[in-house]
Design a protein around this motif. Structure first.
Motif, PDB file in Angstrom:
ATOM      1  N   VAL A  26      13.947 -35.566   4.143  1.00 17.70           N
ATOM      2  CA  VAL A  26      15.131 -36.401   4.024  1.00 17.70           C
ATOM      3  C   VAL A  26      16.189 -35.669   3.205  1.00 17.70           C
ATOM      4  O   VAL A  26      15.909 -35.169   2.115  1.00 17.70           O
ATOM      5  N   LEU A  27      17.405 -35.611   3.740  1.00 14.22           N
ATOM      6  CA  LEU A  27      18.565 -35.153   2.987  1.00 14.22           C
ATOM      7  C   LEU A  27      19.534 -36.330   2.902  1.00 14.22           C
ATOM      8  O   LEU A  27      20.177 -36.687   3.890  1.00 14.22           O
ATOM      9  N   PRO A  28      19.632 -36.979   1.754  1.00  8.79           N
ATOM     10  CA  PRO A  28      20.422 -38.208   1.663  1.00  8.79           C
ATOM     11  C   PRO A  28      21.912 -37.937   1.506  1.00  8.79           C
ATOM     12  O   PRO A  28      22.336 -36.938   0.928  1.00  8.79           O
ATOM     13  N   PHE A  29      22.721 -38.859   2.045  1.00  6.19           N
ATOM     14  CA  PHE A  29      24.159 -38.847   1.794  1.00  6.19           C
ATOM     15  C   PHE A  29      24.616 -40.270   1.515  1.00  6.19           C
ATOM     16  O   PHE A  29      24.054 -41.230   2.038  1.00  6.19           O
ATOM     17  N   LEU A  74      27.903 -35.851   3.424  1.00  3.70           N
ATOM     18  CA  LEU A  74      27.308 -35.472   4.700  1.00  3.70           C
ATOM     19  C   LEU A  74      27.505 -33.975   4.937  1.00  3.70           C
ATOM     20  O   LEU A  74      26.599 -33.286   5.425  1.00  3.70           O
ATOM     21  N   ALA A  75      28.677 -33.457   4.590  1.00  4.89           N
ATOM     22  CA  ALA A  75      28.924 -32.017   4.724  1.00  4.89           C
ATOM     23  C   ALA A  75      27.919 -31.219   3.896  1.00  4.89           C
ATOM     24  O   ALA A  75      27.400 -30.187   4.346  1.00  4.89           O
ATOM     25  N   ALA A  76      27.619 -31.712   2.681  1.00  6.26           N
ATOM     26  CA  ALA A  76      26.640 -31.022   1.831  1.00  6.26           C
ATOM     27  C   ALA A  76      25.254 -31.038   2.466  1.00  6.26           C
ATOM     28  O   ALA A  76      24.519 -30.049   2.412  1.00  6.26           O
ATOM     29  N   ALA A 110      20.436 -29.713   7.375  1.00  8.25           N
ATOM     30  CA  ALA A 110      20.053 -30.865   8.203  1.00  8.25           C
ATOM     31  C   ALA A 110      20.162 -30.517   9.678  1.00  8.25           C
ATOM     32  O   ALA A 110      21.189 -30.015  10.129  1.00  8.25           O
ATOM     33  N   ARG A 111      19.118 -30.797  10.421  1.00  4.21           N
ATOM     34  CA  ARG A 111      19.127 -30.536  11.860  1.00  4.21           C
ATOM     35  C   ARG A 111      19.452 -31.788  12.662  1.00  4.21           C
ATOM     36  O   ARG A 111      19.684 -31.713  13.866  1.00  4.21           O
ATOM     37  N   ALA A 112      19.433 -32.931  11.992  1.00  2.00           N
ATOM     38  CA  ALA A 112      19.789 -34.197  12.645  1.00  2.00           C
ATOM     39  C   ALA A 112      20.433 -35.100  11.612  1.00  2.00           C
ATOM     40  O   ALA A 112      20.196 -34.950  10.407  1.00  2.00           O
ATOM     41  N   ASP A 128      11.487 -29.901   9.332  1.00  2.00           N
ATOM     42  CA  ASP A 128      12.933 -29.947   9.539  1.00  2.00           C
ATOM     43  C   ASP A 128      13.546 -31.072   8.700  1.00  2.00           C
ATOM     44  O   ASP A 128      12.880 -32.049   8.352  1.00  2.00           O
ATOM     45  N   ALA A 129      14.837 -30.937   8.418  1.00  2.00           N
ATOM     46  CA  ALA A 129      15.526 -31.902   7.569  1.00  2.00           C
ATOM     47  C   ALA A 129      16.388 -32.847   8.399  1.00  2.00           C
ATOM     48  O   ALA A 129      17.032 -32.431   9.366  1.00  2.00           O
ATOM     49  N   VAL A 130      16.401 -34.108   7.992  1.00  2.00           N
ATOM     50  CA  VAL A 130      17.200 -35.138   8.644  1.00  2.00           C
ATOM     51  C   VAL A 130      18.123 -35.751   7.593  1.00  2.00           C
ATOM     52  O   VAL A 130      17.667 -36.205   6.540  1.00  2.00           O
ATOM     53  N   ALA A 131      19.427 -35.766   7.865  1.00  2.00           N
ATOM     54  CA  ALA A 131      20.388 -36.387   6.958  1.00  2.00           C
ATOM     55  C   ALA A 131      20.402 -37.892   7.207  1.00  2.00           C
ATOM     56  O   ALA A 131      20.581 -38.337   8.341  1.00  2.00           O
ATOM     57  N   VAL A 132      20.210 -38.674   6.139  1.00  2.00           N
ATOM     58  CA  VAL A 132      20.135 -40.129   6.269  1.00  2.00           C
ATOM     59  C   VAL A 132      21.001 -40.795   5.208  1.00  2.00           C
ATOM     60  O   VAL A 132      21.289 -40.229   4.159  1.00  2.00           O
ATOM     61  N   GLU A 133      21.388 -42.020   5.500  1.00  5.40           N
ATOM     62  CA  GLU A 133      22.201 -42.803   4.567  1.00  5.40           C
ATOM     63  C   GLU A 133      21.392 -43.165   3.328  1.00  5.40           C
ATOM     64  O   GLU A 133      20.194 -43.457   3.404  1.00  5.40           O
TER      65      GLU A 133
END
Length: 448
Positions: free
Chosen positions: A202-205, A217-219, A225-227, A179-184
């Motif tokens: 990791v999906l960075p924003f 973050l929208a991207a 991203a699930r979290a 699963d993907a997690v959006a992180v700074e």
């Protein structure tokens, strides 16, 4: 040598396995450059998309990293064996160590007197059946957070062994490997390592002075991203703090993704002079983490976790089959720290001291034309053209600083300076050294 190692494979999985094998056996050393996607595709007679997917898998697992124009390289600190968050070597003798990210030990409240009070009032030793989350601590936590504007009226509470422990438990409660997690980005190195260790992606924003970039973050949310993990204030490493306006925009964005888990990290707690502006609760699953380590000392491994009933119930249930509970001695100590007026005054003094030193360094650097950031917390983030050269130049000037690569996923090169070890009188000389390292033309005349 890197040029002598022959990558093999026809599929993305075979190519990534071949590259990792070369790294494990030392054919590619840490920091070595990998071939470009096109060059490797031509060599293997496969499509560039196949090689790009192999590189993507290796990046997500923390084996390699992409450094913009410098291309793709073997990660200097493999994700699990030597995590980026735990691989910092002690500064060489004679250097002023500004790389730690730790609070000023001179400003931490002494724990001994309150430990003596706790020991005297504890009563009989706790047994397995009686050692639980203390109701008294939760009863104190809810009004404390509410008074600071944190919306926990309907929240359920638990006590964990620190901020990262809380985040790990919430992620495990809802997500699975892959699963993907959006992180700074840049963001907390420990969190990036944790996600890799959990087998998640990791999906960075990006982050600016007001917090997460809503567009990026929208991207990340659109990418699956699930979290999402958001630092409320004192963001590490940039010092960003979520503004009220930004929090409102993020709430509007996340309202369209009710299935996403929103985790908010308030690790700086009372040390941050800005009021916390929370994004949640806005989705079905939400958690707010308040750690004690920054204001009261890194050895106090305890945090209060507030969230929706399902999330907290899953966290507590998982704890019961593992560590069981956080030491009731630590819980009683945290409660006493919260209730002691002297400790409260000490923490407020520390927050003011950090703010003065951080602003002084940031403003001195901006006077040299260097766009440093650091609106809260204990760190200043400084963009640089080349991290290696900047870190080396600072070392030659007598300072150890943290390279930005520890904290970055896709963001641009930078260095991080922790101000907690500095005295205010040292700051002008330090700023001049940074300017000489980053932008020599900005420094006229000899070093003071």
């Amino acid at each position: 040598m890197p040029g002598q190692y022959q990558v093999t494979g026809e599929t993305a999985a075979e190519i990534s396995a071949s590259i990792e094998s070369g790294i494990v056996h030392g054919d590619w050393v840490s920091g070595a450059a990998l071939p470009s996607v096109r060059a490797l595709a031509e060599s293997l007679h496969v499509s560039p998309a196949t090689v790009a997917k192999a590189y993507q898998e290796l990046r997500q697992r923390g084996v390699i990293e992409t450094e913009g124009r410098r291309g793709t390289r073997v990660r200097a600190r493999p994700a699990l064996a030597v995590p980026r968050s735990g691989a910092r070597l002690p500064a060489p003798a004679g250097l002023r160590d500004l790389s730690t990210g730790e609070p000023d030990i001179r400003l931490l409240p002494p724990l001994g007197p309150l430990l003596a009070v706790v020991a005297a009032e504890t009563g009989p030793p706790q047994a397995y059946a009686t050692a639980v989350t203390m109701p008294e601590l939760i009863e104190a936590a809810r009004p404390r957070l509410l008074a600071q504007g944190i919306p926990v009226e309907e929240a359920t509470f638990a006590v964990t062994a620190g901020a990262l422990d809380s985040i790990e438990r919430v992620l495990i409660a809802h997500l699975r490997p892959g699963d993907a997690v959006a992180v700074e980005d840049p963001g907390w190195a420990g969190l990036i390592d944790l996600i890799a260790a959990l087998g998640m992606r990791v999906l960075p924003f990006a982050v600016d002075a007001e917090g997460p970039d809503p567009g990026q973050l929208a991207a990340a949310l659109q990418a699956g991203a699930r979290a999402v993990v958001i630092t409320v204030r004192a963001q590490n490493p940039t010092g960003a703090a979520v503004s009220a306006e930004r929090a409102a925009r993020l709430r509007e964005l996340l309202a369209g993704h009710p299935e996403v888990v929103v985790i908010e990290d308030d690790h700086a707690a009372e040390l941050a002079e800005q009021a916390p502006h929370c994004v949640g609760p806005v989705t079905r699953s939400w958690a707010f983490v308040r750690s004690a380590s920054k204001p009261f000392g890194p050895d106090l491994r305890i945090a209060v976790l507030a969230g929706d009933e399902t999330t907290v119930a899953r966290v507590v249930g998982r704890m019961r089959i593992g560590m069981g509970w956080v030491s009731t001695t630590l819980q009683r100590l945290l409660l006493r720290l919260w209730q002691d007026p002297g400790v409260t005054a000490q923490v407020a003094t520390a927050a003011e001291s950090y703010a003065r030193r951080r602003r002084a360094l940031r403003d001195e650097l901006r006077a040299f034309g260097i766009p440093a950031t650091g609106d809260s917390g204990i760190n200043v983030w400084i963009p640089v053209p080349d991290e290696t050269l900047a870190v080396a130049a600072m070392r030659d000037a007598g300072y150890a600083v943290a390279p930005g690569s520890i904290f970055r996923v896709r963001s641009e090169s930078a260095i991080r300076i922790t101000i907690s070890a500095l005295d205010e009188a040292e700051i002008p000389e330090l700023a001049r050294a940074v300017a000489a390292a980053v932008r020599p033309s900005a420094v006229a005349g000899p070093m003071r």
